[in-house]
Scaffold this active site. Structure first.
Site, PDB file in Angstrom:
ATOM      1  N   ARG A 297       0.810  -1.224   0.000  1.00  7.62           N
ATOM      2  CA  ARG A 297       0.000   0.000   0.000  1.00  7.62           C
ATOM      3  C   ARG A 297       0.849   1.283   0.000  1.00  7.62           C
ATOM      4  O   ARG A 297       0.596   2.205  -0.762  1.00  7.62           O
ATOM      5  CB  ARG A 297      -0.886  -0.004   1.256  1.00  7.62           C
ATOM      6  CG  ARG A 297      -1.906   1.104   1.335  1.00  7.62           C
ATOM      7  CD  ARG A 297      -2.606   1.083   2.694  1.00  7.62           C
ATOM      8  NE  ARG A 297      -3.013  -0.248   3.102  1.00  7.62           N
ATOM      9  CZ  ARG A 297      -4.156  -0.823   2.728  1.00  7.62           C
ATOM     10  NH1 ARG A 297      -5.015  -0.161   2.015  1.00  7.62           N
ATOM     11  NH2 ARG A 297      -4.441  -2.049   3.118  1.00  7.62           N
ATOM     12  N   ARG A 333     -12.869  -1.981  -2.010  1.00  6.90           N
ATOM     13  CA  ARG A 333     -12.499  -1.656  -0.621  1.00  6.90           C
ATOM     14  C   ARG A 333     -13.610  -0.987   0.191  1.00  6.90           C
ATOM     15  O   ARG A 333     -13.819  -1.353   1.354  1.00  6.90           O
ATOM     16  CB  ARG A 333     -11.209  -0.821  -0.584  1.00  6.90           C
ATOM     17  CG  ARG A 333     -10.000  -1.560  -1.190  1.00  6.90           C
ATOM     18  CD  ARG A 333      -8.684  -0.839  -0.950  1.00  6.90           C
ATOM     19  NE  ARG A 333      -8.331  -0.847   0.456  1.00  6.90           N
ATOM     20  CZ  ARG A 333      -8.433   0.174   1.272  1.00  6.90           C
ATOM     21  NH1 ARG A 333      -8.871   1.345   0.825  1.00  6.90           N
ATOM     22  NH2 ARG A 333      -8.116   0.055   2.532  1.00  6.90           N
ATOM     23  N   CYS A 364     -25.770  -4.439  -8.834  1.00  9.30           N
ATOM     24  CA  CYS A 364     -27.096  -4.695  -8.269  1.00  9.30           C
ATOM     25  C   CYS A 364     -27.021  -5.183  -6.829  1.00  9.30           C
ATOM     26  O   CYS A 364     -27.434  -6.305  -6.520  1.00  9.30           O
ATOM     27  CB  CYS A 364     -27.843  -5.688  -9.127  1.00  9.30           C
ATOM     28  SG  CYS A 364     -28.084  -5.033 -10.759  1.00  9.30           S
TER      29      CYS A 364
HETATM   30  C1  LIG Z   1      -0.263  -8.068   2.132  1.00 10.10           C
HETATM   31  C2  LIG Z   1       1.099  -8.310   2.596  1.00 10.10           C
HETATM   32  C3  LIG Z   1       2.034  -7.283   2.596  1.00 10.10           C
HETATM   33  C4  LIG Z   1       1.720  -5.880   2.166  1.00 10.10           C
HETATM   34  O1  LIG Z   1       0.803  -5.257   2.991  1.00 10.10           O
HETATM   35  P1  LIG Z   1       0.578  -3.683   2.846  1.00 10.10           P
HETATM   36  O2  LIG Z   1      -0.396  -3.349   3.910  1.00 10.10           O
HETATM   37  O3  LIG Z   1       0.031  -3.429   1.486  1.00 10.10           O
HETATM   38  O4  LIG Z   1       1.884  -3.020   3.047  1.00 10.10           O
HETATM   39  C5  LIG Z   1       3.325  -7.588   2.998  1.00 10.10           C
HETATM   40  N1  LIG Z   1       3.665  -8.823   3.411  1.00 10.10           N
HETATM   41  C6  LIG Z   1       2.787  -9.838   3.432  1.00 10.10           C
HETATM   42  C7  LIG Z   1       3.227 -11.164   3.882  1.00 10.10           C
HETATM   43  C8  LIG Z   1       1.471  -9.613   3.050  1.00 10.10           C
HETATM   44  O5  LIG Z   1       0.606 -10.621   3.083  1.00 10.10           O
END
Ligand SMILES: *Cc1c(COP(=O)(O)O)cnc(C)c1O
Length: 440
Positions: A297, A333, A364
């Site tokens: 993210r 989301r 829908c």
């Molecule tokens: C989803 C995930 C991330 C990334 O998470 P963010 O919140 O997008 O930074 C990193 N490591 C693992 C193992 C994940 O499952």
């Protein structure tokens, strides 16, 4: 007129009104919407690079031997992977498909960590054949992995386990990935056994991993998990004499989705995570393991906006709805997590009155609301809206629900738009279906 967003916050997001028209990364959003049609994801190459560099700089200032693994699941477009690859990023994959996509982007296997969960033998075969580092999620998987190494006649690589440090954090219960009730990782009381077994099977090089949740904006939420993690590492190092090649802190770094919210304080993150890590390896004499993190993210969410056009303004006597052409098929989301995405009008004429709208997609289901009670300048049918911060878990979680083709993706690079993914067609919706003879 009430300004919902202050100018600094907008600039920080790469947005700016010029003569009442919204620009993203120096490109007119309305022009893009007209040129490519809506809905459409628009991604800024520059913002991705800036995010990566900002984070890298903070880590380098404290501990140079660090790898930033981009969590591919946030957004797996090949162009994004290539951008981050040229920045020197590493990658975190959760599936064979993500590893395959990384290879197609020209990423070398040694830059990938495979943090799956509920691994199949087939997953292990794929990873071992392709020399990708595996991060295990359960002790029982180790036995199966050893068999795969044997049957493929491959030399054992570094092995790592995902630890569940019990103190999770995140913006939604589905996004908290540590705790006794959570499916991920190995709890403290099994950790020594896991590594002991790995040693017994002949593994000689080790890493360790945790990932506690997602969308964490308060750096202090990393603190308890980090302390627990450190105590586990200490225990392992002293009882099994393990020198870790790397210590991975996972992702979870949040971004400010709400107008005027502050970004995650990276200096504080450094104080809470990186400095104590340095102290730990010094005090415990652990050598110089690679410090790894896996942000998804943080690197890409803010690089992207979703453009959508209003087709219907409905005043049902109680509520005002602005009906748009993007729904939870394209951005799930808000529906799935109740997540907030800031929504802005693309043409804001000064002096217009502000009204409250629910921004509703065309799916829908009554849950198909992208934003509730949003105060916006009076809207009309045909206007465009911009949905912010959609670069992570936006396109990646999209679907064809209601038989709607997925939209195109546009990359802005030096002020120029490049189409990096075609919109799907009706043909695409049907391409894998097979009609048995008796129904032909
Ligand atoms: C989803 C995930 C991330 C990334 O998470 P963010 O919140 O997008 O930074 C990193 N490591 C693992 C193992 C994940 O499952």
């Amino acid at each position: 007129m009430v300004l919902m967003e202050n100018i600094d916050w907008l600039n920080y997001k790469g947005l700016e009104y010029r003569d009442g028209n919204l620009f993203f990364n120096d490109v007119s959003i309305i022009e893009l919407s007209k040129k490519y049609g809506t809905p459409i994801y628009v991604i800024s190459e520059q913002i991705i690079r800036e995010k990566y560099r900002t984070l890298k700089k903070v880590l380098n200032s404290e501990y140079k031997k660090n790898h930033i693994h981009y969590a591919v699941k946030a957004n797996s477009n090949i162009s994004i992977l290539k951008i981050l690859n040229t920045e020197g990023a590493f990658f975190d994959c959760t599936s064979q498909g993500e590893i395959y996509t990384c290879f197609k982007a020209g990423i070398a296997p040694e830059r990938i960590i495979y943090t799956g969960n509920m691994f199949t033998d087939n997953d292990f075969e794929f990873a071992v054949k392709n020399d990708v580092l595996i991060n295990l999620d359960s002790i029982s998987q180790l036995d199966r992995l050893v068999k795969i190494y044997k049957s493929l006649g491959k030399e054992k690589k570094t092995i790592s386990f995902r630890i569940n440090p019990e103190f999770g954090a995140g913006h939604h219960i589905h996004d908290i990935t540590a705790g006794k009730e959570v499916k991920f990782g190995i709890l403290e009381h099994q950790v020594v056994e896991a590594y002991k077994r790995a040693k017994h099977f002949g593994f000689e090089r080790f890493g360790i991993h945790q990932h506690i949740g997602s969308g964490i904006n308060n750096p202090y939420n990393f603190e308890k998990a980090a302390e627990k993690y450190f105590s586990i590492i200490k225990k392992l190092a002293s009882s099994l004499k393990i020198n870790f090649e790397f210590i991975d802190f996972g992702g979870g770094l949040g971004i400010p989705y709400h107008a005027n919210e502050k970004p995650l304080d990276l200096e504080k993150y450094k104080e809470i995570v990186v400095k104590p890590f340095k102290k730990l390896i010094y005090v415990e004499n652990l050598g110089e393991p690679v410090f790894k993190i896996e942000p998804g993210r943080f690197l890409v969410a803010e690089s992207c906006v979703l453009l959508t056009q209003i087709n219907t303004i409905k005043d049902n006597g109680y509520k005002l709805f602005a009906g748009v052409d993007a729904g939870f098929n394209i951005l799930i989301r808000p529906t799935m997590y109740g997540a907030y995405h800031h929504i802005m009008a693309c043409n804001k004429i000064r002096g217009k009155k502000m009204l409250k709208y629910d921004i509703a997609g065309p799916i829908c289901e009554s849950g198909d609301i992208l934003g509730k009670e949003r105060e916006l300048p009076e809207l009309k049918e045909g206007d465009y809206l911009t949905i912010l911060d959609t670069g992570a878990y936006g396109y990646a979680m999209s679907s064809n629900y209601n038989s709607r083709p997925r939209p195109a993706e546009i990359l802005i690079s030096n002020g120029q738009p490049f189409k990096i993914r075609e919109a799907e067609t009706f043909e695409d919706l049907l391409k894998n279906q097979i009609i048995p003879d008796h129904l032909k």
